[in-house]
Design a protein around this motif. Sequence first.
Motif, PDB file in Angstrom:
ATOM      1  N   ARG A   1      -8.243   3.395  -5.214  1.00 31.47           N
ATOM      2  CA  ARG A   1      -6.803   3.738  -5.126  1.00 31.47           C
ATOM      3  C   ARG A   1      -6.545   4.960  -6.004  1.00 31.47           C
ATOM      4  N   SER A   2      -5.320   5.486  -5.947  1.00 38.62           N
ATOM      5  CA  SER A   2      -4.977   6.637  -6.789  1.00 38.62           C
ATOM      6  C   SER A   2      -4.240   6.184  -8.044  1.00 38.62           C
ATOM      7  N   TRP A   3      -4.292   7.039  -9.046  1.00 38.24           N
ATOM      8  CA  TRP A   3      -3.705   6.727 -10.355  1.00 38.24           C
ATOM      9  C   TRP A   3      -2.926   7.919 -10.878  1.00 38.24           C
TER      10      TRP A   3
ATOM     11  N   ASP B   1     -11.411   0.939  -8.422  1.00 39.66           N
ATOM     12  CA  ASP B   1     -11.360   0.941  -6.956  1.00 39.66           C
ATOM     13  C   ASP B   1     -10.903   2.313  -6.501  1.00 39.66           C
TER      14      ASP B   1
ATOM     15  N   GLY C   1      -0.489   1.287  -3.623  1.00 41.30           N
ATOM     16  CA  GLY C   1      -1.134   2.516  -3.196  1.00 41.30           C
ATOM     17  C   GLY C   1      -1.553   3.382  -4.369  1.00 41.30           C
ATOM     18  N   ALA C   2      -0.784   3.314  -5.442  1.00 41.01           N
ATOM     19  CA  ALA C   2      -1.108   4.064  -6.659  1.00 41.01           C
ATOM     20  C   ALA C   2      -0.476   3.346  -7.835  1.00 41.01           C
TER      21      ALA C   2
ATOM     22  N   ARG D   1      -2.178  -4.547  -4.311  1.00 38.17           N
ATOM     23  CA  ARG D   1      -2.270  -3.738  -3.099  1.00 38.17           C
ATOM     24  C   ARG D   1      -1.585  -2.384  -3.262  1.00 38.17           C
TER      25      ARG D   1
ATOM     26  N   MET E   1       0.806  -1.215   0.000  1.00 40.43           N
ATOM     27  CA  MET E   1       0.000   0.000   0.000  1.00 40.43           C
ATOM     28  C   MET E   1       0.840   1.266   0.000  1.00 40.43           C
TER      29      MET E   1
END
Lengths: 352, 352, 352
Positions: C74-76, C72, C56-57, C54, C35
């Motif tokens: 999460r960040s991209w 989901d 984080g980005a 998992r 993460m």
Amino acid sequence: MSVTLDEIIARFGGKLIGEGTIEVDGLAPIDSATMSQLSFLSNPLYFAQIPNSRAGAIIISHADFDKIVGHDNRSWIIASNPYAYFARVAQMFSEILQPIFLPKIHPSAVIDASAVIPTTVSIGPNTVIEANVRLGQRVRILGNVFIGQGSNIDDDVLLYPNCTLYHSTVIGARCIIHAGAVIGSDGFGFAPDFTVTGKEWIKIPQVGRALIGDDVEIGASTSIDRGTMADTVIEKGCKIDNQVQIGHNVRIGAYTVIAGCTGIAGSSTIGRYCMIGGAVGVAGHITIGDRVIVTGKSSVSKSISGPGIFTSMFPAMPNADWNKNAAIMRNLHKMRDRLRRLEATVKKLQDK
Amino acid sequence: MSVTLDEIIARFGGKLIGEGTIEVDGLAPIDSATMSQLSFLSNPLYFAQIPNSRAGAIIISHADFDKIVGHDNRSWIIASNPYAYFARVAQMFSEILQPIFLPKIHPSAVIDASAVIPTTVSIGPNTVIEANVRLGQRVRILGNVFIGQGSNIDDDVLLYPNCTLYHSTVIGARCIIHAGAVIGSDGFGFAPDFTVTGKEWIKIPQVGRALIGDDVEIGASTSIDRGTMADTVIEKGCKIDNQVQIGHNVRIGAYTVIAGCTGIAGSSTIGRYCMIGGAVGVAGHITIGDRVIVTGKSSVSKSISGPGIFTSMFPAMPNADWNKNAAIMRNLHKMRDRLRRLEATVKKLQDK
Amino acid sequence: MSVTLDEIIARFGGKLIGEGTIEVDGLAPIDSATMSQLSFLSNPLYFAQIPNSRAGAIIISHADFDKIVGHDNRSWIIASNPYAYFARVAQMFSEILQPIFLPKIHPSAVIDASAVIPTTVSIGPNTVIEANVRLGQRVRILGNVFIGQGSNIDDDVLLYPNCTLYHSTVIGARCIIHAGAVIGSDGFGFAPDFTVTGKEWIKIPQVGRALIGDDVEIGASTSIDRGTMADTVIEKGCKIDNQVQIGHNVRIGAYTVIAGCTGIAGSSTIGRYCMIGGAVGVAGHITIGDRVIVTGKSSVSKSISGPGIFTSMFPAMPNADWNKNAAIMRNLHKMRDRLRRLEATVKKLQDK
């Protein structure tokens, strides 16, 4: 520094046609030579370039000289072997250009007290010379070289930086060993014994030596293993290119040349005057006779007795074409079977 | 130095037939052994040489011993695995012949104050040991070796001259690393970005490590790259010959052996107990299962799951013959098409 | 050390989707990222792993991002070239992880008084720098390196241990040369003259240089020969892997990449933006044009003008199958002759 053609003829022979007092200050290929340079014709491909060449003089064979229609007024050296003649003149010029090796031992070199070191040698910085090493006259060693104990280096050997000679290695006179080369490393020998856990491969001690004859040149990053019980032997006059791997107990006959990236597996014997191309693989425990030529990228997996040229390389093709053929190749036996069946069928048709 | 057969049996087992008080002072092949030497039969090719061998004693399997007709009065050691037995005896003899490594640190070695160096190690001249390196007991390092910061070298490792360990490299116990080998160099990883002139290939930092298990031997001038993000791993007991190239993130399973000049491209996984021949090429991102044998000069471009022997090498032929076949090969699809047409024609003839 | 996604976007561009204040402390592949790590999608093979990752980005292209069903939380980071973006972020992280090179000269380095050495360089132990060498700003040299006289090393070059530069070598700015590499060794040139016993192969002096352009990376144990009369040239931006051999007078065009174990024989010219696979062999005196791809293990023996993919590698097959096909291959011309005869026979049958 320049020399006259007369001086060159006096030293190397050959027949002069033209002005002997012309001075040349170097060598160059036919297409790029200037008026103050000497050129040479050894490859017929370049014959047509002669009329446009600016070379002050050209080394040429008698036969090629006679082929020229309308000789210009440049000078010529007629030699039976122009390429060898060129090489000798080039050596003369390069003696001036090459780094000079004055006899001296750099204080950072670590030399065992038992080593025999003549006063004529040159030993570069950070060189390590172990016990009982014997150097010949005028040996020249650049920096960061390692010579293992009991090695014997004959007269006029030149060792380039970062090369390694393991213990008990023997190097003949006038050898040149390039940077990163490793001579006398352990051969690849292990006895399998999967009954004893943790000792699956038992190392077979490599107690033979690597013996390198006179006038051998060994390229950068080439490795030559020592023998297992007997010795690995490179006979006199061999020339071995960069990145070549020679396994334990191999013997290479005199004057054989081996191009870069080739590997010779253990216990194989190669004859004299062979020419082994680049990236060739020679399997272990085989024998190749004298004057055998193996072309680049080929694989020799069985002994070859006589002279001749041997090959097993496919040249690259456009990928799509290659893949089409390769797919058929994978099933070549099926194609042969179809041919057989067809032959039988046609036979029956004929017999009708 | 010589030992009796009784002493050898006491140390290595096996069954004696003949005189136990006979002394031997070395090992030699059957055809060259003298009366004071011990020989061995592991390759049936040499069975016929036994009657003429002068060897004082021979290590032999029970089965081969029983095949001998009319045993001469020499002595024999019956062993279940004569080759492994020979290797063990040879190791005993070579302990005397090998250069001795007394625990000492040469004053020219440059060792960072933070390095952990037991008193039992031997460190040769001009060795560089960077910060936070940890050496195990009885590690032996010859001259001109470089060990990058944070590397961890386990007990009884032997490092030959001019080898290089990059930072954070881990070497297991009893490993032998030969001269000129490079462990932990950057993998070959670049991201193409032709939109930014001057930065066409962006280097991908290689921040994984190279982890070498226990009892691995690595040959001269072999290179093993560190991993990109994860690690490159050579598991215990692997034996890797000279001039081998192993790319980043490769994993080689335990007890696998790899012969000289082979290249394994990045991110491939090779199983346990494999035997990879010399000059083999293994493509990247593929998996080879356990107990796979790849014969010399072959190319592995797709994953291989199971055990078995795999090949793609053509042996060299006389050049003219090869060229004739190679020309047909270039148009193999045309030959197949001709066969197809002929089959169709014959079919029609039959149907008439 | 960790950075926020906002900081990454500020430095490298791209479009953020999600939380900019999320901190990441490193990079990892999609399947193993935690993460606190940033991952990337450049290979469509790994697209399916995204939902279970998992990370984080994730750095992703716009097209791939749009393909995701049900994003989901999460960040991209949306980037036009996610792989290049990843490489740049990885470089940022690795600056912290890499060994630090403070400007200093180790007292054991042996540096000729005539060498030009800026105060910003870092020179490791046992380095040898000969006369008239010129180092640029911020050059970093690890231990046991040898730089021959008159060599010129431009700004920001990094030389790893045990590499060797022969005299008069030129290295462009920002080059990285890995351990054990040899640049400027003698090319493999000998004139045969079997008329003079003991001088069968006359060495042709190699008086050209090796010129390496800016931003070139050269792998471990790679060797690049100097030219015979003219120079060997590696143009800017080339990336050359480990164990590669490049012969004298070769020219490699800008931005070409060459994978490990490949050999390029003397006097060949390779174009710009080429991709030469691993263990490829290129014959001497040929020309390969721009943007040519040669797949691994192939052999190039004739010039290739245009762009395209070229191949001559057979993948390994089970040994028994291979041998069956190889036996037919040895007599492929006989099979063709049988086909010809059969065609003639069928023709006659048709004509009846």
